[in-house]
Scaffold this motif. Structure first.
Motif: not given
Length: 829
Positions: A523-526, A554-559
């Motif tokens: 589960t990631m977020a942006s 968050a297991m990862g974040i995208e920008y």
């Protein structure tokens, strides 16, 4: 009239595959008695590679082990009648597609394999080797029971062996039976009849009778002893010499139509069908109806045979009468009435064949361990319905032998259970995301299908390994325009929104909830931040948003550095078109980044060269060697589309809208971005374009560690993940790759062939005259190399053709192909 089996050409098959809508409700599957899903096997076959036909065939055969036979024999009132195209243009020709898929799989040596079960000690005898018996046996074998199949004839197949070759090639029948024999442990007893007192059955824990309607119906008229039963005729037509002879066929159904067609093919001088029905009332498929209507068979409608007379010259006469059916009454044999004084005689027949169906010859016994299935239990049905009945009976036998409650079926001719040994993923798709194991490399991108908890939960339940919740910000007034989605083509979409209307605080709460409910999913977020030129203020927001998402777990974040609608505000349209600005923002994030939470920076393919952008990013990453980071390549592609204005305006032209193109049209651009990015050793998550597993595999072969999807989900729904995973797994098996890791980067370092290294050998186009539809479109050749001859057949001038192959690629009928030039054509004598 010539009778031929219907075989789709490659072009016809492709056309039918592309007509399928992959309906969410799958009405075609619901209408199939065996629960075969045409939507799924059609989607699996679309790429047309050997392993695609293999897995499509496995989908068919897992629900219907006689899928090859049914591809030829299924009527048009099951799945085709439910096709959503039926009232729009015409249904997809599902049976023909089914047979084409299975035939191609077997021609490629890709007849699907099924896993063998753990075997049980209990045994089952099945009496009858027709469709119901084979359907029942296949299910019981796959459940591990020792099956003994008893058949009174010399070969398995039952009544399907009486179907004429022009409807069902015998090779197809044999291939299905050979497949069936590989499903488990089975003993076959041929030429073996069982009577009611046979002690042989005492050896088994359960017995299934599947003998069908094995006895032809009688016609109680004077002279009936001279009638030839249809079973005797179709079993071995070669025994009957019909050349130049006159034949009568009593009956108006599919069996009578087969008998009449077979007699015509044996060169009978005249064949007459004598039917109670009118032609429009005959229980025939559309193909059978058209064949009968357009054939040379004489059809005597609404006629009843009352007497058969054998004359001294060994010719036969039929005494008949005319019938009537009460007005507005649906046809049934019991409802027709004889017309007074309508008797007449038809003379000079050399052979009279009775083809009015059949009945069961078995006296049913009420023993606890004895079960009955198929046509003997349900009356005359189609092959696929008999298979479905057999499967259902197998479930009852399994429950009985397991001391469980025996299920009852509201519709015994509808089966929902598939064979258990189907191989969904021959190669495991498990892989990792920065050291975290995930079930597959396929993720949802930050887009409408991931816009919140409800969407993500639905995706996870469907089988997605993870996803990135749509881009969100904190304490910002978000504008989402109305009518913001465009279907530019059926496989290329566009949007004019850029972020979620949900605030980042809400996203953080949804992240916590998702991780708690689905801890094994990624589960990631942006998010992102402002680019106003005030670095101090901007940096504060980028870092604050990062901290919020990290704190939420968050297991990862995208920008998002590449919004097609803009987002720079200082140097240009898109942040990631500017190497210096991109590096600065990434540095802001990396400076405060939690080293254990990966960061992805989404770039754009809309650059002159991606390499300078990546080089600047690489320098920033090198400053933080202990922190996990990579890039997402590439985003939707910026473009401008026109639409009708939504508000009144004095402007005369349509409204231009800046959009982000996504889907199939963007894939080649993303391919090039990834190819250029491969020169740098970076973690890459691929995004932008893939509409099937093969496009995603290309991304991974160029070095992407996972692939994000958006448009394909918007078009086909979350359930498309099963097709994507199956497709990739079978591709790995075909390429003899044992894991996803072996696919990643396997095309490196030399991904593309240099222009000057492409072969200069020129092929030339040729035509298959049997496939040509005489449209003349090939004469649009820009080199003026093709003209039509007097028969409107394309002729290629070898002195003008440069071998570009566009004519071949655009020929809808598949009539054109490329071949090597002859010595004369290349100037060598």
């Amino acid at each position: 009239m010539k009778y031929d089996t219907i075989e789709l050409t490659d072009a016809q098959l492709k056309n039918e595959l592309n007509r399928c809508e992959y309906c969410e409700e799958k009405p075609c599957r619901e209408a199939c008695p065996a629960n075969c899903s045409p939507a799924d096997f059609i989607m699996a076959a679309k790429n047309g590679e050997p392993q695609d036909y293999e897995r499509a065939a496995s989908i068919i055969l897992s629900s219907n082990p006689l899928g090859g036979i049914c591809g030829y024999t299924c009527p048009d009132f099951h799945c085709m009648k439910a096709c959503t195209h039926k009232d729009f243009d015409r249904p997809v020709n599902i049976p023909a597609v089914q047979s084409a898929i299975i035939n191609r799989a077997r021609a490629n040596g890709k007849d699907p394999l099924f896993l063998l079960p753990e075997y049980k000690e209990k045994s089952v005898a099945i009496i009858g080797g027709g469709p119901a018996g084979l359907g029942s046996a296949s299910m019981l074998m796959q459940k591990g029971y020792m099956v003994t199949l008893v058949e009174k004839e010399k070969k398995l197949g039952g009544m399907t062996r009486l179907i004429p070759d022009f409807r069902l090639p015998k090779k197809v029948l044999e291939d299905d039976i050979n497949f069936f024999k590989r499903l488990g442990v089975m003993k076959v007893l041929l030429n073996h009849e069982i009577d009611d007192n046979d002690d042989f059955l005492d050896e088994f824990d359960a017995v299934v009778y599947a003998t069908g309607q094995d006895q032809p119906n009688d016609l109680p008229i004077s002279g009936s002893e001279w009638l030839i039963p249809w079973t005797e005729f179709l079993k071995n037509p070669s025994l009957f010499s019909l050349k130049g002879k006159k034949v009568a066929v009593i009956g108006g159904g599919a069996i009578a139509a087969d008998v009449a067609a077979t007699a015509m093919m044996k060169k009978a001088s005249q064949v007459e069908m004598i039917a109670l029905e009118k032609l429009s009332e005959m229980p025939l498929t559309q193909r059978e109806f058209d064949e009968v209507k357009n054939s040379d068979v004489v059809i005597r409608q609404r006629i009843k045979v009352k007497e058969l007379i054998r004359n001294k010259d060994d010719k036969y006469s039929l005494n008949c009468c005319e019938l009537t059916l009460p007005e507005k009454t649906k046809f049934h044999p019991a409802k027709v009435n004889e017309i007074d004084n309508s008797s007449f005689t038809i003379n000079n027949f050399d052979l009279v064949i009775l083809a009015i169906g059949s009945k069961s010859s078995v006296n049913r016994m009420k023993y606890k361990k004895v079960f009955y299935t198929g046509d003997m239990a349900n009356g005359a049905t189609t092959v696929v319905e008999a298979v479905a009945s057999g499967k259902n009976t197998a479930l009852q036998v399994d429950a009985f032998l397991s001391d469980n409650e025996i299920p009852k079926f509201k519709n015994p001719l509808k089966s929902y259970q598939n064979l258990e040994g189907r191989i969904l993923e021959p190669v495991s798709l498990k892989c990792s995301f920065f050291g975290r194991e995930i079930s597959s490399p396929f993720l949802l991108s930050a887009a409408p299908p991931s816009d919140g908890y409800d969407q993500m939960k639905k995706a996870y339940l469907a089988g997605w390994a993870g996803g990135i919740i749509k881009t969100a910000f904190n304490d910002l007034d978000i504008h989402i325009p109305s009518r913001y989605m465009f279907a530019y083509t059926q496989d290329t979409y566009a949007n004019c929104d850029n972020v979620s209307a949900h605030p980042l605080k809400r996203v953080c709460e949804e992240i916590k909830k998702l991780i708690k409910e689905f801890p094994d999913h990624l589960t990631m977020a942006s998010t992102g931040g402002p680019v106003s030129g005030n670095d101090k203020a901007d940096k504060k927001v980028w870092q604050a948003n990062t901290k919020m998402l990290e704190k939420a777990g968050a297991m990862g974040i995208e920008y998002s550095l590449s919004c097609p609608q803009g987002g720079d505000g200082t140097h240009g349209d898109i942040v990631s078109q500017n190497a210096e600005l991109t590096a600065k923002i990434i540095d802001w994030v990396m400076e405060i980044s939690n080293k254990d939470i990966p960061k992805l920076f989404k770039l754009t393919g809309a650059v002159t060269a991606i390499y300078p952008i990546l080089s600047a990013i690489k320098e920033v990453f090198n400053k933080y060697p202990e922190k996990k980071a990579g890039v997402t390549l590439a985003n939707s592609f910026p473009a401008l589309l026109f639409r009708e204005r939504q508000e009144e305006s004095d402007k005369i032209w349509e409204e231009g809208v800046i959009v982000g193109l996504s889907g199939d049209g963007v894939t080649p651009i993303s391919n090039l971005s990834l190819a250029n990015a491969s020169k740098l050793n970076m973690h890459i998550s691929a995004n932008g374009g893939p509409m099937d597993y093969k496009s995603a595999a290309h991304f991974m072969a160029m070095g992407a560690e996972n692939v994000q999807f958006c448009t394909i989900v918007m078009k086909y729904g979350y359930g498309i993940i099963d097709e994507l995973k199956s497709g990739l797994s079978y591709l790995l098996a075909e390429k003899q790759l044992l894991a996803v890791d072996e696919l990643i980067g396997c095309a490196l370092p030399n991904i593309s062939t240099d222009f000057m290294d492409l072969t200069a050998d020129k092929l030339i186009s040729e035509v298959d005259e049997d496939l040509c539809q005489h449209c003349g479109n090939c004469t649009r050749c820009p080199y003026m190399a093709i003209e039509l001859n007097y028969n409107k057949i394309p002729q290629t001038d070898y002195t003008k053709c440069i071998g570009c192959s566009i004519c071949v690629q655009k020929c809808f009928a598949g009539a054109l192909f490329m071949r090597k030039r002859s010595n004369h054509e290349i100037g060598v004598e």
